[in-house]
Scaffold this motif. Structure first.
Motif, mmCIF file in Angstrom:
data_model
loop_
_atom_site.group_PDB
_atom_site.id
_atom_site.type_symbol
_atom_site.label_atom_id
_atom_site.label_comp_id
_atom_site.label_asym_id
_atom_site.label_seq_id
_atom_site.Cartn_x
_atom_site.Cartn_y
_atom_site.Cartn_z
ATOM 1 N N GLY A 230 42.271 54.874 57.579
ATOM 2 C CA GLY A 230 41.710 54.019 56.541
ATOM 3 C C GLY A 230 40.364 53.418 56.882
ATOM 4 O O GLY A 230 39.932 52.453 56.269
ATOM 5 N N GLU A 231 39.685 54.015 57.847
ATOM 6 C CA GLU A 231 38.376 53.491 58.252
ATOM 7 C C GLU A 231 37.262 54.328 57.655
ATOM 8 O O GLU A 231 37.438 55.512 57.362
ATOM 9 C CB GLU A 231 38.273 53.499 59.778
ATOM 10 N N THR A 232 36.086 53.656 57.460
ATOM 11 C CA THR A 232 34.911 54.362 56.956
ATOM 12 C C THR A 232 34.292 55.141 58.109
ATOM 13 O O THR A 232 33.908 54.565 59.144
ATOM 14 C CB THR A 232 33.880 53.381 56.375
ATOM 15 N N MET A 233 34.215 56.451 57.932
ATOM 16 C CA MET A 233 33.729 57.313 59.009
ATOM 17 C C MET A 233 32.209 57.469 58.932
ATOM 18 O O MET A 233 31.508 57.296 59.934
ATOM 19 C CB MET A 233 34.413 58.689 58.935
ATOM 20 N N THR A 234 31.685 57.811 57.748
ATOM 21 C CA THR A 234 30.232 57.982 57.575
ATOM 22 C C THR A 234 29.848 57.505 56.183
ATOM 23 O O THR A 234 30.675 57.453 55.263
ATOM 24 C CB THR A 234 29.800 59.452 57.746
ATOM 25 N N ARG B 62 49.597 61.679 54.181
ATOM 26 C CA ARG B 62 48.496 60.768 53.896
ATOM 27 C C ARG B 62 49.040 59.337 53.828
ATOM 28 O O ARG B 62 49.942 59.038 53.066
ATOM 29 C CB ARG B 62 47.838 61.110 52.552
ATOM 30 N N ILE B 63 48.406 58.500 54.619
ATOM 31 C CA ILE B 63 48.795 57.092 54.567
ATOM 32 C C ILE B 63 47.953 56.356 53.528
ATOM 33 O O ILE B 63 48.436 55.495 52.799
ATOM 34 C CB ILE B 63 48.639 56.439 55.958
ATOM 35 N N ILE B 64 46.703 56.732 53.441
ATOM 36 C CA ILE B 64 45.784 56.081 52.506
ATOM 37 C C ILE B 64 45.784 56.862 51.203
ATOM 38 O O ILE B 64 45.492 58.058 51.188
ATOM 39 C CB ILE B 64 44.352 56.013 53.083
ATOM 40 N N SER B 65 46.102 56.221 50.120
ATOM 41 C CA SER B 65 46.054 56.875 48.815
ATOM 42 C C SER B 65 44.618 56.933 48.313
ATOM 43 O O SER B 65 43.702 56.314 48.878
ATOM 44 C CB SER B 65 46.923 56.112 47.813
ATOM 45 N N GLN B 66 44.427 57.648 47.233
ATOM 46 C CA GLN B 66 43.085 57.769 46.665
ATOM 47 C C GLN B 66 42.576 56.404 46.187
ATOM 48 O O GLN B 66 41.394 56.065 46.408
ATOM 49 C CB GLN B 66 43.113 58.774 45.501
ATOM 50 N N ASN B 67 43.426 55.634 45.554
ATOM 51 C CA ASN B 67 42.997 54.315 45.074
ATOM 52 C C ASN B 67 42.649 53.396 46.238
ATOM 53 O O ASN B 67 41.691 52.592 46.157
ATOM 54 C CB ASN B 67 44.095 53.679 44.216
ATOM 55 N N ALA B 68 43.422 53.561 47.334
ATOM 56 C CA ALA B 68 43.113 52.731 48.513
ATOM 57 C C ALA B 68 41.774 53.132 49.107
ATOM 58 O O ALA B 68 40.991 52.278 49.576
ATOM 59 C CB ALA B 68 44.215 52.868 49.549
ATOM 60 N N ALA B 69 41.491 54.459 49.100
ATOM 61 C CA ALA B 69 40.204 54.928 49.624
ATOM 62 C C ALA B 69 39.053 54.394 48.772
ATOM 63 O O ALA B 69 37.989 54.015 49.299
ATOM 64 C CB ALA B 69 40.194 56.454 49.653
ATOM 65 N N ILE B 70 39.246 54.334 47.461
ATOM 66 C CA ILE B 70 38.199 53.792 46.584
ATOM 67 C C ILE B 70 37.971 52.310 46.881
ATOM 68 O O ILE B 70 36.828 51.821 46.939
ATOM 69 C CB ILE B 70 38.591 53.991 45.111
ATOM 70 N N GLN C 96 32.648 58.594 53.586
ATOM 71 C CA GLN C 96 33.759 59.347 54.172
ATOM 72 C C GLN C 96 34.762 58.369 54.761
ATOM 73 O O GLN C 96 34.426 57.582 55.650
ATOM 74 C CB GLN C 96 33.242 60.313 55.242
ATOM 75 N N ILE C 97 36.019 58.450 54.268
ATOM 76 C CA ILE C 97 37.051 57.510 54.686
ATOM 77 C C ILE C 97 38.239 58.286 55.220
ATOM 78 O O ILE C 97 38.760 59.184 54.548
ATOM 79 C CB ILE C 97 37.485 56.617 53.514
ATOM 80 N N HIS C 98 38.676 57.967 56.433
ATOM 81 C CA HIS C 98 39.803 58.672 57.059
ATOM 82 C C HIS C 98 41.080 58.369 56.283
ATOM 83 O O HIS C 98 41.375 57.216 55.947
ATOM 84 C CB HIS C 98 39.951 58.239 58.514
ATOM 85 N N ALA C 99 41.892 59.449 56.009
ATOM 86 C CA ALA C 99 43.048 59.310 55.124
ATOM 87 C C ALA C 99 44.235 58.665 55.805
ATOM 88 O O ALA C 99 45.175 58.236 55.131
ATOM 89 C CB ALA C 99 43.463 60.688 54.582
#
Length: 236
Positions: free
Chosen positions: A227-231, A172-180, A221-224
């Protein structure tokens, strides 16, 4: 006159002999002496006489051979052996050292030597040797070094570990905090829950938020990896 005198002497001698027979009868011991009894034992069984005693009607002869100490009862009347008792069993002395037993085992069988022990009751060594497929127990005479017997049994082969066919989890490149943080860039609201879903292409985050502007709940929905917003899905 002399005739009657001679007859009288004969009668007197006979009377004395008869009286002696009744008063002092010959016993059974008079037939066989102790020395004769001991000679009989030596001739029959060999060994060395250790002790000899007299009992009523018998000689008790104790003698020793290589295999043990015995007690024989000899009838004093006829010299017959009435009984034979083993008092103590002895065996041949241990002649082979443990190291010599190891050498004898190594010469007889190839493999890894696991254990060796001396069995006193049988005057032998038991040597355990392992090969790749077999476990062998060698019985080696402690007197001669001869391999008397070999017992063999198969060793359980270890099963090869099955190859790991599970696909490695993508990093995983994107962490949970980054996804938030990315989700908050999409919507201005409060995060209720975050869930990660693993997929073959790296997985994605589902961020549930309450939108402040519309007062509705949305799942972003964010790709891990990318890092882009999917839906963005809105709840009714």
């Amino acid at each position: 006159m002399r005739k009657w005198w001679a007859i009288g002497i004969v009668i007197m001698v006979f009377s004395i002999t008869a009286l002696a027979f009744f008063l002092f009868p010959r016993t059974a011991a008079d037939s066989v002496t102790m020395d004769e009894a001991a000679q009989t034992i030596e001739q029959l069984y060999g060994g060395a006489i250790e002790n000899a005693t007299e009992t009523e009607g018998f000689y008790q002869i104790e003698f020793k051979r290589d295999d043990g100490t015995y007690l024989a009862a000899i009838n004093r009347a006829d010299g017959q052996v009435e009984s034979l008792e083993l008092l103590e069993k002895t065996g041949p002395a241990k002649a082979l050292s443990e190291e010599q037993a190891r050498e004898a085992a190594a010469a007889a069988e190839q493999g890894e030597m696991k254990e060796i022990q001396y069995i006193e009751s049988d005057n032998r060594y038991e040597v355990e040797i392992h090969s790749e497929t077999e476990r062998k127990i060698l019985f080696i005479s402690a007197e001669t070094g001869e391999v008397m017997d070999v017992q063999t049994e198969a060793l359980e082969t270890r099963a090869e570990p099955e190859p790991d066919t599970a696909q490695p989890e993508p990093e995983r490149i994107i962490s949970q905090n980054a996804a938030i943080a990315i989700a908050k860039e999409t919507l201005d609201g409060i995060v209720d829950d975050v869930e990660f879903v693993q997929t073959t292409d790296g997985g994605y985050y589902l961020v549930e938020m309450d939108d402040n502007a519309s007062d509705r709940e949305a799942t972003i929905q964010i790709h891990a990896i990318r890092g882009e917003t999917m839906t963005v899905e809105w709840d009714d």
